[in-house]
Design an enzyme around this catalytic site. Structure first.
Site, PDB file in Angstrom:
ATOM      1  N   SER A   1       0.811  -1.222   0.000  1.00  0.00           N
ATOM      2  CA  SER A   1       0.000   0.000   0.000  1.00  0.00           C
ATOM      3  C   SER A   1       0.841   1.268   0.000  1.00  0.00           C
ATOM      4  CB  SER A   1      -0.932  -0.003   1.214  1.00  0.00           C
ATOM      5  OG  SER A   1      -1.767  -1.130   1.202  1.00  0.00           O
TER       6      SER A   1
ATOM      7  N   HIS B   1       0.455   4.488   4.358  1.00  0.00           N
ATOM      8  CA  HIS B   1      -0.220   5.181   3.263  1.00  0.00           C
ATOM      9  C   HIS B   1       0.269   6.616   3.124  1.00  0.00           C
ATOM     10  CE1 HIS B   1      -3.931   2.274   3.316  1.00  0.00           C
ATOM     11  NE2 HIS B   1      -2.767   1.658   3.163  1.00  0.00           N
TER      12      HIS B   1
END
Length: 290
Positions: free
Chosen positions: A184, A235
């Site tokens: 991610s 993230h």
């Protein structure tokens, strides 16, 4: 002086410079050496020998992308290769019960046992099929245009630095005993990069911005909706790194493009190394290891 009626001797028939046993009347238009059909290559004007063709190819520069990378046609090989590596690692992860424990990002293990490789290996592990599918679908969507715009090498550097940026922020801000894995961070880096590159190319970025915002909302609201723990550190770290590196790649002045792109990449790595060393020192003090 010749005598009338005497037979004329035929001139010596030229032979191919590479095959002396083959007579020929065709010459290379560049070096003028005689060449047989096996040694001639079609050129813009006439034919050339193999060596002249090869020499000419050396002086032809490979086409470049708008941002300095080598332009390549065909499939986005690096994007597909990254997807394949992630899928392969997931298969190995499912087949081995120890792989996940040994390769995920756990700050305490990194600091106490110098297992810094976890900062990289964790980028290729996933918690469940849906986690893998979402990340690989995102990579499949945003990877090809970025690989085409930036070139394979710059795209690879962007992906690696984005993933590492996510890992570094996880290492800095997460619980020492937490275990984090997933691509991610790298994917969010590509989200940030495609926004930056698209703006530079004067493309409509509204849809891209909506996707980035939606994913950020999901990052912070997901656990409350029952999706389980989501590493917001990974993230955000990936997003900021990807956007920053992409900006350096696409806004660098043409005359100093390569130097700036390389310099920024090196500086980012040095900053990451400094942050990792600082966090390691703090963790060792926390857990009582000198």
């Amino acid at each position: 002086m010749s005598t009338p009626g005497a037979p004329q001797l035929p001139a010596q028939t030229p032979t191919c410079y590479r095959h002396p046993d083959r007579p020929t009347y065709v010459r290379c238009t560049r070096c003028q050496r005689p060449i047989c059909p096996d040694c001639m290559r079609a050129a813009a004007v006439g034919h050339q020998c193999v060596e002249c063709v090869n020499e000419g190819a050396k002086s032809v520069r490979a086409p470049r992308t708008q941002f300095g990378g080598v332009a390549r046609s065909g499939a986005p090989i690096l994007t597909y290769s990254l997807i394949a590596v992630n899928v392969l690692m997931f298969a190995l992860q499912m087949a081995s019960g120890n792989l996940e424990r040994e390769l995920t990002l756990q700050p305490a293990s990194i600091a106490a046992f110098d297992e810094y490789y976890r900062l990289v290996t964790s980028m290729f592990l996933h918690y469940g099929v849906m986690h893998l599918l979402f990340n690989m679908w995102a990579l499949y969507v945003v990877g090809p245009p970025l690989e085409q715009w930036l070139g394979r090498l710059r795209f690879g550097v962007l992906y690696a630095l984005s993933g590492l940026g996510g890992s570094v922020l996880v290492y800095l801000l997460s619980h020492p005993l937490s275990q984090t894995a997933g691509a991610s961070g790298a994917i969010f880096g590509l989200f940030g990069a495609i926004f930056v590159v698209a703006r530079k190319l004067n493309l409509d970025v509204r849809m891209i911005a909506a996707v980035v915002v939606l994913n950020l909302v999901f990052t912070f609201a997901g656990p409350a909706l029952g999706t389980g723990a989501i590493s917001w550190q990974g993230h955000i770290g990936g997003l900021v790194t990807g956007a920053g590196v992409a900006a350096a790649f696409v806004y660098a002045p043409r005359e100093r493009r390569n130097a700036i792109q390389i310099g920024v990449s090196v500086v980012v790595l040095v900053v990451f190394a400094a942050l990792i060393a600082w966090r390691t020192s703090g963790l060792l003090t926390l857990i009582g290891v000198s």
